[in-house]
Enzyme design. Structure first.
Site, PDB file in Angstrom:
ATOM      1  N   ASP A 183       0.878  -1.167   0.000  1.00  0.00           N
ATOM      2  CA  ASP A 183       0.000   0.000   0.000  1.00  0.00           C
ATOM      3  C   ASP A 183       0.921   1.224   0.000  1.00  0.00           C
ATOM      4  O   ASP A 183       2.118   1.093   0.286  1.00  0.00           O
ATOM      5  CB  ASP A 183      -0.881  -0.044   1.262  1.00  0.00           C
ATOM      6  CG  ASP A 183      -1.693   1.208   1.435  1.00  0.00           C
ATOM      7  OD1 ASP A 183      -2.325   1.643   0.450  1.00  0.00           O
ATOM      8  OD2 ASP A 183      -1.709   1.778   2.549  1.00  0.00           O
ATOM      9  N   LEU A 184       0.401   2.394  -0.344  1.00  0.00           N
ATOM     10  CA  LEU A 184       1.265   3.588  -0.386  1.00  0.00           C
ATOM     11  C   LEU A 184       1.126   4.457   0.870  1.00  0.00           C
ATOM     12  O   LEU A 184       2.044   4.538   1.697  1.00  0.00           O
ATOM     13  CB  LEU A 184       0.918   4.426  -1.622  1.00  0.00           C
ATOM     14  CG  LEU A 184       1.686   5.743  -1.735  1.00  0.00           C
ATOM     15  CD1 LEU A 184       3.137   5.505  -2.126  1.00  0.00           C
ATOM     16  CD2 LEU A 184       1.026   6.674  -2.760  1.00  0.00           C
ATOM     17  N   ASP A 185      -0.063   5.082   0.997  1.00  0.00           N
ATOM     18  CA  ASP A 185      -0.283   6.049   2.080  1.00  0.00           C
ATOM     19  C   ASP A 185      -0.253   5.342   3.437  1.00  0.00           C
ATOM     20  O   ASP A 185      -1.049   4.445   3.700  1.00  0.00           O
ATOM     21  CB  ASP A 185      -1.653   6.736   1.898  1.00  0.00           C
ATOM     22  CG  ASP A 185      -1.712   7.564   0.621  1.00  0.00           C
ATOM     23  OD1 ASP A 185      -0.763   8.303   0.354  1.00  0.00           O
ATOM     24  OD2 ASP A 185      -2.719   7.458  -0.105  1.00  0.00           O
ATOM     25  N   THR A 189       1.516  10.159   4.173  1.00  0.00           N
ATOM     26  CA  THR A 189       0.717  11.195   3.512  1.00  0.00           C
ATOM     27  C   THR A 189      -0.609  11.426   4.232  1.00  0.00           C
ATOM     28  O   THR A 189      -1.332  12.367   3.885  1.00  0.00           O
ATOM     29  CB  THR A 189       0.426  10.799   2.055  1.00  0.00           C
ATOM     30  OG1 THR A 189       0.273   9.397   2.033  1.00  0.00           O
ATOM     31  CG2 THR A 189       1.537  11.226   1.120  1.00  0.00           C
ATOM     32  N   LYS A 248      -8.533   6.315   6.356  1.00  0.00           N
ATOM     33  CA  LYS A 248      -7.362   5.568   5.872  1.00  0.00           C
ATOM     34  C   LYS A 248      -7.775   4.417   4.955  1.00  0.00           C
ATOM     35  O   LYS A 248      -8.627   3.607   5.334  1.00  0.00           O
ATOM     36  CB  LYS A 248      -6.534   5.063   7.051  1.00  0.00           C
ATOM     37  CG  LYS A 248      -5.830   6.191   7.762  1.00  0.00           C
ATOM     38  CD  LYS A 248      -4.833   5.709   8.783  1.00  0.00           C
ATOM     39  CE  LYS A 248      -4.077   6.891   9.374  1.00  0.00           C
ATOM     40  NZ  LYS A 248      -3.274   6.498  10.540  1.00  0.00           N
ATOM     41  N   GLY A 249      -7.193   4.375   3.788  1.00  0.00           N
ATOM     42  CA  GLY A 249      -7.488   3.298   2.840  1.00  0.00           C
ATOM     43  C   GLY A 249      -8.790   3.492   2.087  1.00  0.00           C
ATOM     44  O   GLY A 249      -9.158   2.677   1.246  1.00  0.00           O
ATOM     45  N   ARG A 281     -11.317   8.594  -2.288  1.00  0.00           N
ATOM     46  CA  ARG A 281     -11.601  10.027  -2.118  1.00  0.00           C
ATOM     47  C   ARG A 281     -13.109  10.287  -2.081  1.00  0.00           C
ATOM     48  O   ARG A 281     -13.606  11.048  -1.251  1.00  0.00           O
ATOM     49  CB  ARG A 281     -10.965  10.803  -3.272  1.00  0.00           C
ATOM     50  CG  ARG A 281     -10.920  12.304  -3.031  1.00  0.00           C
ATOM     51  CD  ARG A 281     -10.372  13.029  -4.249  1.00  0.00           C
ATOM     52  NE  ARG A 281      -9.142  12.425  -4.748  1.00  0.00           N
ATOM     53  CZ  ARG A 281      -8.635  12.624  -5.965  1.00  0.00           C
ATOM     54  NH1 ARG A 281      -9.258  13.414  -6.811  1.00  0.00           N
ATOM     55  NH2 ARG A 281      -7.533  12.029  -6.354  1.00  0.00           N
ATOM     56  N   SER A 287      -2.726   0.594  -4.251  1.00  0.00           N
ATOM     57  CA  SER A 287      -3.170   1.763  -3.483  1.00  0.00           C
ATOM     58  C   SER A 287      -4.519   2.276  -3.951  1.00  0.00           C
ATOM     59  O   SER A 287      -4.854   2.159  -5.125  1.00  0.00           O
ATOM     60  CB  SER A 287      -2.132   2.880  -3.638  1.00  0.00           C
ATOM     61  OG  SER A 287      -2.636   4.114  -3.193  1.00  0.00           O
ATOM     62  N   ALA A 288      -5.273   2.873  -3.037  1.00  0.00           N
ATOM     63  CA  ALA A 288      -6.564   3.480  -3.387  1.00  0.00           C
ATOM     64  C   ALA A 288      -6.374   4.863  -4.002  1.00  0.00           C
ATOM     65  O   ALA A 288      -7.299   5.424  -4.582  1.00  0.00           O
ATOM     66  CB  ALA A 288      -7.429   3.601  -2.133  1.00  0.00           C
ATOM     67  N   SER A 289      -5.170   5.403  -3.883  1.00  0.00           N
ATOM     68  CA  SER A 289      -4.944   6.786  -4.297  1.00  0.00           C
ATOM     69  C   SER A 289      -4.797   6.950  -5.804  1.00  0.00           C
ATOM     70  O   SER A 289      -4.172   6.133  -6.476  1.00  0.00           O
ATOM     71  CB  SER A 289      -3.679   7.321  -3.629  1.00  0.00           C
ATOM     72  OG  SER A 289      -3.364   8.595  -4.144  1.00  0.00           O
ATOM     73  N   ASN A 314      -3.244   9.508  -6.821  1.00  0.00           N
ATOM     74  CA  ASN A 314      -2.004  10.297  -6.886  1.00  0.00           C
ATOM     75  C   ASN A 314      -0.764   9.447  -6.628  1.00  0.00           C
ATOM     76  O   ASN A 314       0.312   9.983  -6.343  1.00  0.00           O
ATOM     77  CB  ASN A 314      -2.064  11.423  -5.842  1.00  0.00           C
ATOM     78  CG  ASN A 314      -3.199  12.397  -6.112  1.00  0.00           C
ATOM     79  OD1 ASN A 314      -3.272  12.985  -7.187  1.00  0.00           O
ATOM     80  ND2 ASN A 314      -4.103  12.561  -5.157  1.00  0.00           N
ATOM     81  N   LYS A 343     -11.109  -0.879  -1.661  1.00  0.00           N
ATOM     82  CA  LYS A 343     -10.860  -1.733  -0.495  1.00  0.00           C
ATOM     83  C   LYS A 343     -12.022  -1.513   0.484  1.00  0.00           C
ATOM     84  O   LYS A 343     -12.481  -0.384   0.601  1.00  0.00           O
ATOM     85  CB  LYS A 343      -9.542  -1.328   0.193  1.00  0.00           C
ATOM     86  CG  LYS A 343      -8.302  -1.461  -0.684  1.00  0.00           C
ATOM     87  CD  LYS A 343      -7.092  -0.830   0.001  1.00  0.00           C
ATOM     88  CE  LYS A 343      -5.908  -0.770  -0.946  1.00  0.00           C
ATOM     89  NZ  LYS A 343      -4.728  -0.082  -0.392  1.00  0.00           N
ATOM     90  N   GLU A 356      -0.013  -3.375   4.665  1.00  0.00           N
ATOM     91  CA  GLU A 356      -1.140  -2.443   4.755  1.00  0.00           C
ATOM     92  C   GLU A 356      -1.214  -1.764   6.122  1.00  0.00           C
ATOM     93  O   GLU A 356      -0.901  -2.390   7.129  1.00  0.00           O
ATOM     94  CB  GLU A 356      -2.456  -3.222   4.578  1.00  0.00           C
ATOM     95  CG  GLU A 356      -3.118  -3.080   3.242  1.00  0.00           C
ATOM     96  CD  GLU A 356      -3.655  -1.690   2.952  1.00  0.00           C
ATOM     97  OE1 GLU A 356      -3.731  -0.855   3.869  1.00  0.00           O
ATOM     98  OE2 GLU A 356      -3.989  -1.433   1.786  1.00  0.00           O
ATOM     99  N   ASP A 357      -1.671  -0.511   6.132  1.00  0.00           N
ATOM    100  CA  ASP A 357      -1.854   0.197   7.411  1.00  0.00           C
ATOM    101  C   ASP A 357      -3.327   0.442   7.728  1.00  0.00           C
ATOM    102  O   ASP A 357      -3.632   1.034   8.762  1.00  0.00           O
ATOM    103  CB  ASP A 357      -1.137   1.557   7.384  1.00  0.00           C
ATOM    104  CG  ASP A 357      -1.856   2.545   6.483  1.00  0.00           C
ATOM    105  OD1 ASP A 357      -2.219   2.156   5.349  1.00  0.00           O
ATOM    106  OD2 ASP A 357      -2.082   3.685   6.918  1.00  0.00           O
TER     107      ASP A 357
END
Ligand code: BG6
Ligand code: MG
Length: 217
Positions: free
Chosen positions: A8-10, A16, A44-45, A48, A113-115, A117, A144, A168-169
């Site tokens: 995962d990213l964020d 972020t 989180k996760g 948007r 990632s869900a982002s 960006n 997710k 994952e966070d």
């Protein structure tokens, strides 16, 4: 059997969440209510669009479709302003150590990632070159905890889903990894991420022996 590692990213690679928080807080303020750090945990996760829906529920704000679309854009413009100056100093501790080891050992690596960006952020912090596949908010139709993002990542790495490991966070992300029948590794609060197969506070706690076991296991 070939293994794949999905990150995962964020909140896993970069912190972020604080920038997402600032952008949502600004919007809430404009709409006349407060948005706390505790409430931000729920974001989180989460995509948007879903975040804005939750934010408007929190503030008991009714929106026309046009307002909704405007606020989605506004939040992202603010977020982009916050992340504009991101660089390698914002990579979370020891993430490059693990990525480097995986790459050296020719283990395929993906982003899940869900982002929307994700790619520019990886570029800014100089980690893009580690990734063999990038699946992000632009590629999925189901957010997710649906496993779609991780299943697509496995497909792009040409690895069986059951041979993938996910870092994952977010609770939604752990649920998504488990639904994809992957090995889930929670990064963060063990109590929050209790559904993960393994838990670590951050990557500094993860030994190369542990990664090696996952690769061979
Ligand atoms: C996730 C974050 O990675 O991406 C969420 O944890 C965020 O907080 C989501 O809402 C969507 O991000 P973006 O960059 O497309 O607005
Ligand atoms: Mg995350």
């Amino acid at each position: 059997m070939k293994k794949g590692f999905i990150f995962d990213l964020d909140g896993v690679i970069v912190d972020t969440a604080k920038y997402h928080y600032l952008a949502w807080k600004k919007l809430a303020h404009e709409l006349g209510f407060e948005f706390t750090k505790e409430q931000n945990e729920l974001f989180k996760g989460v995509s948007r669009k879903r975040c804005l829906e939750i934010l408007l529920e929190m503030g008991k704000v009714d929106a026309t479709q046009e307002q909704f679309d405007t606020w989605m854009i506004e939040k992202n413009v603010d977020y982009l302003r916050y992340i504009e100056h991101m660089d390698a100093s914002e990579i979370l501790p020891d993430v490059p150590r693990i990525l480097e080891f995986l790459q050296e050992n020719k283990v395929p690596i993906a982003l899940g990632s869900a982002s929307k960006n994700a790619r520019p952020i990886l570029e800014k912090v100089g980690l893009l070159h580690y990734f063999d596949a990038i699946v992000d908010g632009n590629n999925v139709t189901k957010a997710k905890p649906d496993p779609e993002v991780f299943l697509l990542a496995a497909q792009q790495l040409d690895v069986n889903a059951t041979d993938c490991v996910v870092f994952e966070d977010a609770v939604a992300g752990i649920k998504a990894a488990n639904a994809a029948k992957m090995i889930s590794i929670g990064i963060g609060d063990e109590k929050v991420l209790s559904e993960a197969h393994f838990n670590f506070t951050d990557f500094t706690e993860i030994s190369i022996d542990f990664i090696q076991e996952l690769i061979e296991g």
